[in-house]
Every structure is written in C-alpha cells, then in structure tokens.
Motif scaffolding. Structure first.
Motif, mmCIF file in Angstrom:
data_model
loop_
_atom_site.group_PDB
_atom_site.id
_atom_site.type_symbol
_atom_site.label_atom_id
_atom_site.label_comp_id
_atom_site.label_asym_id
_atom_site.label_seq_id
_atom_site.Cartn_x
_atom_site.Cartn_y
_atom_site.Cartn_z
ATOM 1 N N GLU A 14 35.310 56.036 79.704
ATOM 2 C CA GLU A 14 35.627 55.862 81.120
ATOM 3 C C GLU A 14 34.360 55.877 81.977
ATOM 4 O O GLU A 14 34.226 55.088 82.913
ATOM 5 N N PHE A 15 33.429 56.779 81.641
ATOM 6 C CA PHE A 15 32.176 56.832 82.390
ATOM 7 C C PHE A 15 31.374 55.543 82.223
ATOM 8 O O PHE A 15 30.771 55.050 83.176
ATOM 9 N N GLN A 16 31.385 54.995 81.021
ATOM 10 C CA GLN A 16 30.659 53.756 80.776
ATOM 11 C C GLN A 16 31.268 52.612 81.584
ATOM 12 O O GLN A 16 30.546 51.781 82.161
ATOM 13 N N LEU A 17 32.590 52.541 81.629
ATOM 14 C CA LEU A 17 33.250 51.498 82.414
ATOM 15 C C LEU A 17 32.924 51.646 83.894
ATOM 16 O O LEU A 17 32.641 50.653 84.579
ATOM 17 N N ALA A 18 32.942 52.872 84.402
ATOM 18 C CA ALA A 18 32.630 53.097 85.811
ATOM 19 C C ALA A 18 31.197 52.700 86.131
ATOM 20 O O ALA A 18 30.915 52.100 87.171
ATOM 21 N N TYR A 19 30.282 53.014 85.237
ATOM 22 C CA TYR A 19 28.866 52.675 85.456
ATOM 23 C C TYR A 19 28.642 51.168 85.420
ATOM 24 O O TYR A 19 27.962 50.608 86.282
ATOM 25 N N ASN A 20 29.207 50.503 84.430
ATOM 26 C CA ASN A 20 28.961 49.071 84.261
ATOM 27 C C ASN A 20 29.688 48.209 85.286
ATOM 28 O O ASN A 20 29.266 47.078 85.556
ATOM 29 N N SER A 21 30.778 48.705 85.857
ATOM 30 C CA SER A 21 31.554 47.902 86.799
ATOM 31 C C SER A 21 31.244 48.211 88.262
ATOM 32 O O SER A 21 31.769 47.541 89.158
ATOM 33 N N SER A 22 30.407 49.205 88.522
ATOM 34 C CA SER A 22 30.065 49.554 89.905
ATOM 35 C C SER A 22 28.789 48.835 90.333
ATOM 36 O O SER A 22 27.906 48.559 89.509
ATOM 37 N N VAL A 23 28.705 48.522 91.606
ATOM 38 C CA VAL A 23 27.536 47.828 92.148
ATOM 39 C C VAL A 23 26.384 48.815 92.271
ATOM 40 O O VAL A 23 26.541 49.901 92.831
ATOM 41 N N HIS A 24 25.232 48.444 91.748
ATOM 42 C CA HIS A 24 24.045 49.285 91.824
ATOM 43 C C HIS A 24 23.235 48.917 93.061
ATOM 44 O O HIS A 24 22.991 47.736 93.329
ATOM 45 N N GLU A 25 22.817 49.913 93.777
ATOM 46 C CA GLU A 25 22.131 49.695 95.049
ATOM 47 C C GLU A 25 20.826 48.933 94.855
ATOM 48 O O GLU A 25 20.434 48.132 95.703
ATOM 49 N N SER A 26 20.151 49.164 93.758
ATOM 50 C CA SER A 26 18.832 48.550 93.562
ATOM 51 C C SER A 26 18.900 47.062 93.283
ATOM 52 O O SER A 26 17.963 46.329 93.592
ATOM 53 N N ILE A 27 20.005 46.568 92.696
ATOM 54 C CA ILE A 27 20.107 45.145 92.341
ATOM 55 C C ILE A 27 21.245 44.431 93.058
ATOM 56 O O ILE A 27 21.379 43.212 92.941
ATOM 57 N N LYS A 28 22.097 45.179 93.769
ATOM 58 C CA LYS A 28 23.205 44.618 94.547
ATOM 59 C C LYS A 28 24.290 43.991 93.680
ATOM 60 O O LYS A 28 25.154 43.270 94.195
ATOM 61 N N PHE A 29 24.277 44.210 92.394
ATOM 62 C CA PHE A 29 25.294 43.706 91.475
ATOM 63 C C PHE A 29 25.630 44.799 90.473
ATOM 64 O O PHE A 29 24.891 45.778 90.325
ATOM 65 N N SER A 30 26.744 44.610 89.770
ATOM 66 C CA SER A 30 27.087 45.517 88.690
ATOM 67 C C SER A 30 26.492 44.989 87.387
ATOM 68 O O SER A 30 26.328 43.774 87.218
ATOM 69 N N PRO A 31 26.154 45.863 86.446
ATOM 70 C CA PRO A 31 25.642 45.386 85.160
ATOM 71 C C PRO A 31 26.600 44.435 84.452
ATOM 72 O O PRO A 31 26.170 43.475 83.808
ATOM 73 N N PHE A 32 27.886 44.682 84.557
ATOM 74 C CA PHE A 32 28.877 43.804 83.913
ATOM 75 C C PHE A 32 28.796 42.391 84.465
ATOM 76 O O PHE A 32 28.815 41.417 83.708
ATOM 77 N N SER A 33 28.695 42.255 85.786
ATOM 78 C CA SER A 33 28.693 40.917 86.388
ATOM 79 C C SER A 33 27.438 40.139 86.031
ATOM 80 O O SER A 33 27.473 38.913 85.902
ATOM 81 N N ILE A 34 26.320 40.827 85.842
ATOM 82 C CA ILE A 34 25.075 40.138 85.483
ATOM 83 C C ILE A 34 25.161 39.594 84.062
ATOM 84 O O ILE A 34 24.661 38.498 83.771
#
Length: 198
Positions: free
Chosen positions: A27-47
């Motif tokens: 669950e933590f991995q899903l939350a991390y990968n699907s949330s938008v990161h402030e430094s790149i303005k995108f989520s890791p999943f979307s990239i």
C-alpha cells in the motif's frame, strides 16, 4: 526513506501495532508511486507508463474507456514527452536556485601565481598494505601555483618531485605556511627526577 517513515507514522498506530508495518509495504508503494512529487510535478507511475494511475479514489475507476491502439500509443508518447520537458525545466530551475544560494556565501580564493599551497587527496584504506585511511595524511605538498586557469582552478608544481599537476580545484587547496623556527634549538624539558624515599 523519509517518505516511507511518514507513511508508516500516518497509517499505523505505532503505540500498539509497531510489528505489522511491513505487512502494508504494498500500500505504501502504491501511495508513493501514484502521488505527485513536488520536485518533478508528476507521479513516478505516470512517468513510466505515460498516464495517471487508476486507484480507488479515481473518478473513472468503475469504467474503462476504450480507445484505438494507435491513438493510445500516441497519447502515451505525447504525455511522456510533456512530462520529460517539464521535469527538465524543473531541474534547471532547481539548479539555478541552488546556485544562487551557494554563490551568496561563496568567496573567490585569493591565490596568486607563486603561492605555496597544500592539496588534499582522497586516500583509501588498504588492508593488504596495512594502511588505514584515517591514519594517513590527506594533505600533500607543498605545491607552487604556476598557472591560473580560472578563479578557482589552477596548475601547480609539486616541489619535492617537480611534477606538474593540471587543473587543481581551489576547494582542495589550502595555503602552505612555512615554519621559520629552528626545531634543533628547541630544548625538550627534562623530566624531574624522582627519588625514592627510604
């Protein structure tokens, strides 16, 4: 690691269930990968996948819109291209901001041709030769500055070996102060003789 700690503290009652945090890593991995990161303005999943992750809170989670294969590929390419362009721009802005912060406190080294300096070298431990890095002198020299390449880069000459060292950075240098005192004239204080009492 800091994000993972925040997830654990927010999701789990650490006062009573401190031994079950590893059961929720998915669950933590899903939350991390699907949330938008402030430094790149995108989520890791979307990239990686070229689209936003469909999670339980997504508005269209209940239905999937079918589009032609060729159109899906083109949309994915366009999304990834926009994402990469945005990330590159964010990186440039972050680098420029960091440079401004660093340059406010930076002072150009006052080193001239002919100055004597010491240069710091990275030393690694070597068990085969019995050498410990923490017991080895990291500063070598003296060196004589021969050429100024830029405000913080110099060519130097090692006095002991007459070897030239090219493109030495000022952050690895410090001034060499020669001691003028004659160490042979320094008298070592003699220990006070002790007499045993009878």
């Amino acid at each position: 690691m800091a994000s993972l700690c925040k997830f654990i503290v927010s999701f789990i009652d650490l006062n009573t269930h401190q031994v079950t945090w590893d059961e929720h890593l998915n669950e933590f991995q899903l939350a991390y990968n699907s949330s938008v990161h402030e430094s790149i303005k995108f989520s890791p999943f979307s990239i990686v996948h070229g689209r936003k992750a469909r999670v339980l809170i997504s508005p269209d989670f209940g239905g999937v819109k079918t589009i032609p294969h060729v159109e899906y590929i083109q949309q994915t390419k366009d999304y990834i291209s926009r994402a990469y362009a945005t990330i590159q721009l964010e990186n440039l802005q972050s680098q420029a901001k960091n440079a401004l912060t660093y340059n406010k406190q930076r002072k150009e080294p006052a080193i001239c041709v002919g100055d004597m300096v010491l240069i710091g070298f990275l030393v690694h431990s070597n068990s085969a030769s019995g050498r410990a890095a923490k017991l080895v002198r990291s500063w070598r020299g003296p060196f004589k500055v021969t050429t100024i390449l830029s405000p913080d880069r110099f060519d130097v000459l090692e006095i002991a070996t007459s070897k030239s060292w090219k493109n030495s950075h000022a952050t690895r240098m410090k001034r060499y102060e020669e001691r003028n005192e004659d160490i042979t004239s320094i008298k070592t204080p003699r220990c006070r003789e002790t007499t045993s009492s009878s």
